[in-house]
Write an enzyme that holds these catalytic residues in place. Structure first.
Site, PDB file in Angstrom:
ATOM      1  N   ARG A 259      -1.809  -1.173   9.387  1.00 43.12           N
ATOM      2  CA  ARG A 259      -2.692  -2.160   8.732  1.00 43.12           C
ATOM      3  C   ARG A 259      -1.906  -3.469   8.679  1.00 43.12           C
ATOM      4  NH1 ARG A 259      -0.240  -2.640   3.810  1.00 43.12           N
ATOM      5  NH2 ARG A 259       0.244  -0.623   2.905  1.00 43.12           N
ATOM      6  N   HIS A 263      -1.943  -3.705   1.231  1.00 42.72           N
ATOM      7  CA  HIS A 263      -2.607  -2.440   0.904  1.00 42.72           C
ATOM      8  C   HIS A 263      -4.020  -2.686   0.368  1.00 42.72           C
ATOM      9  CE1 HIS A 263      -3.403   1.485  -0.720  1.00 42.72           C
ATOM     10  NE2 HIS A 263      -3.519   0.978  -1.923  1.00 42.72           N
ATOM     11  N   TYR A 273       8.265  -4.726   1.896  1.00 49.73           N
ATOM     12  CA  TYR A 273       8.622  -3.417   2.466  1.00 49.73           C
ATOM     13  C   TYR A 273       8.453  -3.327   3.980  1.00 49.73           C
ATOM     14  CZ  TYR A 273       3.537  -2.781   1.776  1.00 49.73           C
ATOM     15  OH  TYR A 273       2.178  -2.942   1.783  1.00 49.73           O
TER      16      TYR A 273
HETATM   17  C1  LIG Z   1      -4.601  11.033  -6.839  1.00 50.10           C
HETATM   18  C2  LIG Z   1      -4.190   9.601  -6.710  1.00 50.10           C
HETATM   19  N1  LIG Z   1      -2.888   9.272  -6.897  1.00 50.10           N
HETATM   20  C3  LIG Z   1      -2.491   7.987  -6.768  1.00 50.10           C
HETATM   21  C4  LIG Z   1      -3.383   6.992  -6.490  1.00 50.10           C
HETATM   22  C5  LIG Z   1      -2.930   5.543  -6.350  1.00 50.10           C
HETATM   23  N2  LIG Z   1      -2.942   5.148  -4.933  1.00 50.10           N
HETATM   24  C6  LIG Z   1      -3.936   4.387  -4.449  1.00 50.10           C
HETATM   25  S1  LIG Z   1      -3.766   4.088  -2.814  1.00 50.10           S
HETATM   26  C7  LIG Z   1      -2.337   4.972  -2.728  1.00 50.10           C
HETATM   27  C8  LIG Z   1      -1.601   5.104  -1.430  1.00 50.10           C
HETATM   28  C9  LIG Z   1      -2.365   5.859  -0.381  1.00 50.10           C
HETATM   29  O1  LIG Z   1      -1.774   5.732   0.871  1.00 50.10           O
HETATM   30  P1  LIG Z   1      -2.354   6.391   2.165  1.00 50.10           P
HETATM   31  O2  LIG Z   1      -2.929   7.735   1.856  1.00 50.10           O
HETATM   32  O3  LIG Z   1      -1.301   6.346   3.210  1.00 50.10           O
HETATM   33  O4  LIG Z   1      -3.596   5.486   2.563  1.00 50.10           O
HETATM   34  P2  LIG Z   1      -3.707   3.952   2.990  1.00 50.10           P
HETATM   35  O5  LIG Z   1      -3.990   3.180   1.745  1.00 50.10           O
HETATM   36  O6  LIG Z   1      -2.457   3.563   3.668  1.00 50.10           O
HETATM   37  O7  LIG Z   1      -4.887   3.862   3.907  1.00 50.10           O
HETATM   38  C10 LIG Z   1      -2.013   5.480  -3.985  1.00 50.10           C
HETATM   39  C11 LIG Z   1      -0.811   6.284  -4.256  1.00 50.10           C
HETATM   40  C12 LIG Z   1      -4.742   7.375  -6.330  1.00 50.10           C
HETATM   41  N3  LIG Z   1      -5.698   6.483  -6.020  1.00 50.10           N
HETATM   42  N4  LIG Z   1      -5.112   8.677  -6.421  1.00 50.10           N
END
Ligand SMILES: Cc1ncc(C[n+]2csc(CCOP(=O)(O)OP(=O)(O)O)c2C)c(N)n1
Length: 360
Positions: A259, A263, A273
């Protein structure tokens, strides 16, 4: 598609059709697509890139709320979506709004979702999709259930769901793929590995060499795909869909992608990062640039055509945000009445209170 259970070393290979220069490197895997279909894929990717740029701008102007940027991930998102049929169900994560739009969700509703308006979560009758999931990984369990339901009804359709690399660390991820495997449910599990879960690099997420190989433990097919190559993503998904509807079980597809943006628009700063070198290395793999070269070589695409798409997208986005602004404001009673089929007593009380306030 390679078969993970037949050849362990093959799990570590990346499936690709177009290289970074847009040249075909895997002729035999080339999917059957008409010229019109190839152009439609390009149309959707360009449109979605513009939608991303406009959404970021609208967010900065305070006209959109929650927004998770998508630029860089178009091939992963739209290559998978293009392999679906209308009756297939999509269970998206918060970054997967483009798939919903191309599956039929009107743009103004996508904007309402961003604003936290309940109508943004009301899928039209003919759009088989859940609203975007915020709880990381939860949609994997739900997809296994939706797919099992399809199997029980004897429908020839699939449930497709998406998570990120970070999502694969959640229990729900394993529960979903394991359940679907055990019941032979027609599900497609996509992991868009954009290499970061907010700021956490995938190397800190797992010791596994690939995320696709996690399919092996669930006894399902797994494939790692170049997620910047829309033809490879499409071909892998199409095959996964065929296997699913033929009763051959679910597939886990890992797309290697990136991406470009933060985020979400809620204050993440990727320069803390990621290095500029890493960014530019991935920009060289850009899915739109690569596919444009391929189409231009075939005489199927031109700058004028692309400009037309850009102008059309801008115009439609402008109209959609106007329509979003014109929707009735969300009331507290709307919020309460869309949570439960039968209201618990304490909410019933609040409902009465707000009904009275709103009638004044
Ligand atoms: C169960 C849960 N834990 C933590 C979060 C907070 N959180 C939101 S996005 C994220 C990172 C997710 O990363 P990834 O799965 O790699 O997806 P990307 O955003 O890179 O598409 C986190 C930890 C959440 N939404 N739900």
């Amino acid at each position: 598609m390679k078969r993970a259970l037949e050849n362990i070393e093959e799990q570590y290979q990346t499936f690709q059709i177009l290289d970074e220069e847009g040249k075909v490197v895997n002729e035999e895997a080339m999917p059957e697509l008409s010229d019109e279909e190839l152009k439609e894929i390009m149309y959707r990717m360009v449109y979605t890139r513009i939608l991303d740029q406009r959404s970021i701008a609208l967010n900065r102007q305070g006209r959109l709320g929650f927004y998770a940027p998508t630029a860089g991930q178009e091939a992963s998102q739209l290559g998978t979506q293009f392999a679906l049929e209308k009756e297939d169900f999509i269970l998206p994560g918060y970054r997967d709004v483009p798939q919903l739009i191309w599956h039929g969700l009107p743009l103004y509703q996508a904007f309402l979702f961003s604003r936290g308006h309940y109508h943004g979560n009301q899928m039209p009758e003919d759009v088989n999709a859940f609203s975007p999931q915020i709880i990381i990984g939860a949609q994997y369990v739900q997809a296994a259930g939706v797919a099992l339901g399809m199997k029980k009804r004897g429908s020839k359709s699939v449930a497709i769901t998406y998570t990120g690399d970070g999502g694969t660390s959640q229990g729900d991820f394993y529960e979903g793929i394991n359940f679907a495997g055990a019941y032979g449910a027609p599900a497609i599990f996509v992991v868009q590995n954009n290499h970061f879960a907010i700021s956490v690099p995938v190397e800190k997420q797992t010791a596994a060499r690939t995320l696709a190989q996690k399919a092996v433990a669930a006894g399902i097919e797994g494939i790692q795909v170049d997620g910047m190559d829309v033809l490879a993503v499409y071909a892998a998904t199409k095959e996964a869909r065929e296997r699913a509807v033929n009763g051959e079980g679910p597939t886990l597809i890992e797309t290697l992608t990136y991406r470009y943006g933060p985020h979400t628009m809620a204050g993440d700063d990727p320069t803390r990062y990621r290095t500029e070198d890493m960014d530019s290395e991935w920009e060289k793999k850009d899915p739109i640039v690569r596919f444009r070269k391929y189409l231009e070589d075939k005489g199927l695409w031109s700058e004028e055509e692309e400009n037309e798409v850009i102008e059309k997208a801008k115009k439609e986005i402008k109209e959609a945000i106007k329509k979003t602004d014109e929707q009735p404001k969300q009331k507290v009673t709307d919020l309460i009445s869309n949570m439960y089929e039968e209201l618990p007593a304490h909410l019933q009380e609040q409902m009465e209170e707000y009904k009275e306030k709103e009638s004044k």
